[in-house]
Write a protein that holds these residues in place. Structure first.
Motif, PDB file in Angstrom:
ATOM      1  N   ALA A  64       0.830  -1.205   0.000  1.00  0.00           N
ATOM      2  CA  ALA A  64       0.000   0.000   0.000  1.00  0.00           C
ATOM      3  C   ALA A  64       0.868   1.261   0.000  1.00  0.00           C
ATOM      4  O   ALA A  64       0.566   2.238  -0.687  1.00  0.00           O
ATOM      5  N   ALA A  65       1.978   1.202   0.751  1.00  0.00           N
ATOM      6  CA  ALA A  65       2.887   2.354   0.798  1.00  0.00           C
ATOM      7  C   ALA A  65       3.484   2.613  -0.578  1.00  0.00           C
ATOM      8  O   ALA A  65       3.623   3.766  -1.005  1.00  0.00           O
ATOM      9  N   SER A  66       3.794   1.555  -1.289  1.00  0.00           N
ATOM     10  CA  SER A  66       4.382   1.757  -2.612  1.00  0.00           C
ATOM     11  C   SER A  66       3.331   2.258  -3.607  1.00  0.00           C
ATOM     12  O   SER A  66       3.639   3.056  -4.494  1.00  0.00           O
ATOM     13  N   VAL A  67       2.086   1.848  -3.421  1.00  0.00           N
ATOM     14  CA  VAL A  67       1.000   2.397  -4.253  1.00  0.00           C
ATOM     15  C   VAL A  67       0.878   3.912  -4.012  1.00  0.00           C
ATOM     16  O   VAL A  67       0.741   4.699  -4.945  1.00  0.00           O
ATOM     17  N   LEU A  68       0.976   4.328  -2.750  1.00  0.00           N
ATOM     18  CA  LEU A  68       0.933   5.756  -2.434  1.00  0.00           C
ATOM     19  C   LEU A  68       2.085   6.508  -3.102  1.00  0.00           C
ATOM     20  O   LEU A  68       1.881   7.566  -3.708  1.00  0.00           O
ATOM     21  N   ARG A  69       3.275   5.942  -2.971  1.00  0.00           N
ATOM     22  CA  ARG A  69       4.466   6.612  -3.526  1.00  0.00           C
ATOM     23  C   ARG A  69       4.388   6.765  -5.031  1.00  0.00           C
ATOM     24  O   ARG A  69       4.944   7.701  -5.598  1.00  0.00           O
ATOM     25  N   THR A  70       3.705   5.840  -5.703  1.00  0.00           N
ATOM     26  CA  THR A  70       3.655   5.900  -7.164  1.00  0.00           C
ATOM     27  C   THR A  70       2.367   6.547  -7.667  1.00  0.00           C
ATOM     28  O   THR A  70       1.959   6.350  -8.809  1.00  0.00           O
ATOM     29  N   GLY A  71       1.693   7.318  -6.805  1.00  0.00           N
ATOM     30  CA  GLY A  71       0.579   8.145  -7.278  1.00  0.00           C
ATOM     31  C   GLY A  71      -0.786   7.498  -7.169  1.00  0.00           C
ATOM     32  O   GLY A  71      -1.764   8.030  -7.692  1.00  0.00           O
ATOM     33  N   GLY A  72      -0.881   6.339  -6.473  1.00  0.00           N
ATOM     34  CA  GLY A  72      -2.166   5.650  -6.351  1.00  0.00           C
ATOM     35  C   GLY A  72      -2.972   6.101  -5.152  1.00  0.00           C
ATOM     36  O   GLY A  72      -2.527   6.935  -4.353  1.00  0.00           O
ATOM     37  N   VAL A  80     -12.513   7.911  11.040  1.00  0.00           N
ATOM     38  CA  VAL A  80     -13.201   7.230   9.942  1.00  0.00           C
ATOM     39  C   VAL A  80     -12.125   6.765   8.959  1.00  0.00           C
ATOM     40  O   VAL A  80     -10.954   7.104   9.120  1.00  0.00           O
ATOM     41  N   TYR A  81     -12.495   5.978   7.959  1.00  0.00           N
ATOM     42  CA  TYR A  81     -11.522   5.585   6.944  1.00  0.00           C
ATOM     43  C   TYR A  81     -11.198   6.797   6.064  1.00  0.00           C
ATOM     44  O   TYR A  81     -12.081   7.591   5.718  1.00  0.00           O
ATOM     45  N   GLY A  82      -9.914   6.917   5.707  1.00  0.00           N
ATOM     46  CA  GLY A  82      -9.475   7.996   4.833  1.00  0.00           C
ATOM     47  C   GLY A  82      -9.158   7.461   3.447  1.00  0.00           C
ATOM     48  O   GLY A  82      -8.836   6.279   3.282  1.00  0.00           O
ATOM     49  N   LEU A  83      -9.270   8.343   2.450  1.00  0.00           N
ATOM     50  CA  LEU A  83      -8.879   7.999   1.081  1.00  0.00           C
ATOM     51  C   LEU A  83      -7.587   8.754   0.797  1.00  0.00           C
ATOM     52  O   LEU A  83      -7.598   9.956   0.554  1.00  0.00           O
ATOM     53  N   GLY A  84      -6.457   8.030   0.855  1.00  0.00           N
ATOM     54  CA  GLY A  84      -5.163   8.689   0.864  1.00  0.00           C
ATOM     55  C   GLY A  84      -4.472   8.758  -0.482  1.00  0.00           C
ATOM     56  O   GLY A  84      -4.603   7.864  -1.317  1.00  0.00           O
ATOM     57  N   ALA A  85      -3.719   9.846  -0.654  1.00  0.00           N
ATOM     58  CA  ALA A  85      -2.819  10.008  -1.791  1.00  0.00           C
ATOM     59  C   ALA A  85      -1.589  10.775  -1.299  1.00  0.00           C
ATOM     60  O   ALA A  85      -1.652  11.464  -0.278  1.00  0.00           O
ATOM     61  N   ASN A  86      -0.499  10.651  -2.037  1.00  0.00           N
ATOM     62  CA  ASN A  86       0.717  11.408  -1.738  1.00  0.00           C
ATOM     63  C   ASN A  86       0.411  12.912  -1.783  1.00  0.00           C
ATOM     64  O   ASN A  86       0.056  13.443  -2.827  1.00  0.00           O
ATOM     65  N   ALA A  87       0.563  13.586  -0.642  1.00  0.00           N
ATOM     66  CA  ALA A  87       0.209  15.010  -0.559  1.00  0.00           C
ATOM     67  C   ALA A  87       1.202  15.902  -1.304  1.00  0.00           C
ATOM     68  O   ALA A  87       0.965  17.099  -1.454  1.00  0.00           O
ATOM     69  N   LEU A  88       2.310  15.347  -1.765  1.00  0.00           N
ATOM     70  CA  LEU A  88       3.292  16.151  -2.499  1.00  0.00           C
ATOM     71  C   LEU A  88       3.101  15.994  -4.010  1.00  0.00           C
ATOM     72  O   LEU A  88       3.858  16.562  -4.792  1.00  0.00           O
TER      73      LEU A  88
END
Ligand code: TXA
Ligand code: MG
Length: 325
Positions: A10-18, A27-35
């Motif tokens: 999941a961390a690598s999905v975040l890092r690559t723009g997922g 509550v559950y969050g819908l996360g993306a790389n904030a940068l």
């Protein structure tokens, strides 16, 4: 519960723009790389969220704040030190590295450290701040379980981390503590009374008129698909206002089962505990929504502590369904 490998993936999905949906204590969050502006744009798309509604940036550690935003006013730092990790979101200046889409063009940024082991390990493993609104479609009920996320957002999310039901069940309290007297922009899981023990008296801004400062505070929000009204409102008790869409009516009670003939009943806390009621609020509304009733009648809870945030959510849900004049 997510295994180490799931978190790493999941961390690598975040890092690559997922997009990764993850549990927090609220509550559950819908996360993306904030940068990453493109990744953040995907959040707005997945949620059908208006671009004027800024996101909250999540950090793994209290110590991650200053390296990201530079020094913050002492009052803000004091609240972070006291309540993080926890259900408090603070307003700071937006740093250059965070693209304006994250804050909807505002010069300020909302930020918090969630009190959930999986959330913090995920963010730490991603190595970037994570922008995350609640993982629901705009205006609808917030998700307190992974299955709510899957049902509401489905294929729009790359990964859903299942960490079980969330502990608090309603969103974080949002506070702007940069000025003389702190301003609560959104009532939430951290009760105002707890906040005031540290800060002294605060101002509570409903923020529902004009240009919203915190659009989670729009008058109509957090709504089930089924029309909802507060008990005691006109037309409720005599049944005249019942919509004939589904069969019968559902009732959301605080502690006692209601008398009368209800097709579905949810009791938030048989022992009358407000923290438990908050934790179960959205889950109960999700269930009533799925029960196929024509209308949900909701009973306000005592207006104290986290009960104020519960009533705030109920009023906004009811406002969504109020007849337009
Ligand atoms: O508990 C929570 O806060 C959850 C979890 C996932 O952390 N997140 C959440 O996000 O509730 P969301 O997007 O549903 O609500 C964020 C609220 C919005 O109403 C937004 O307008 C407000 O935070 N907000 C974000 N940035 C802001 C800013 N710079 N100034 C004022 N309000 C802001
Ligand atoms: Mg939300």
């Amino acid at each position: 519960m997510p295994a180490d490998g799931d978190l790493a993936e999941a961390a690598s999905v975040l890092r690559t723009g997922g997009l990764v949906a993850f549990p927090t204590e609220t509550v559950y969050g819908l996360g993306a790389n904030a940068l990453d502006a493109r990744a953040a744009a995907r959040i707005f798309e997945a949620k059908a969220r208006p671009s004027f509604d800024p996101l909250i940036t999540h950090l793994a550690e209290v110590a991650d704040l200053e390296p990201l935003v530079g020094s913050v006013p002492p009052a803000v730092a004091a609240l972070a030190a006291r309540f993080w990790p926890g259900p408090l979101t603070l307003i700071v200046d937006r740093p250059e590295v965070v693209p304006p889409i994250v804050t909807s063009g505002l010069a300020t940024m909302a930020v918090r450290v969630p009190d959930n082991e999986y959330a913090r390990r995920l963010i730490a493993a991603a190595g970037v701040p994570v922008a995350a609104p609640s993982a629901n479609r705009f205006g609808q009920l917030s998700p307190t379980r992974a299955e709510h996320v899957v049902r509401g957002l489905g294929a729009a999310v790359d990964v859903v981390l299942d960490g079980g039901p969330t502990r608090c069940g309603i969103e974080s309290t949002i506070v702007d503590a940069r000025g003389e007297r702190p301003v609560v922009l959104r009532l939430g899981a951290l009760p105002v009374e707890e906040l005031e023990k540290v800060t002294g008296p605060v101002t509570i801004r409903p923020g529902s008129s004009g240009q919203p400062v915190a659009p989670g505070t729009l008058a109509a929000h957090y709504a089930p698909r089924t029309p909802l009204r507060l008990s005691g409102a006109a037309g409720v008790l005599d049944g005249t206002a019942t919509e004939q869409v589904g069969t019968g009516r559902g009732y959301l009670a605080f502690r006692d089962r209601p008398a009368g003939d209800w097709a579905a009943v949810e009791v938030l806390s048989p022992s009358g505990d407000l923290t438990e009621a908050a934790a179960r609020l959205f889950e109960a509304l999700h269930r009533l929504d799925a029960a196929g009733v024509g209308e949900i009648v909701a009973e306000p809870v005592p207006e104290t502590g986290v009960g104020r945030a519960v009533n705030d959510r109920l009023r906004r849900a009811a406002a969504t369904w109020a007849p337009t004049p």
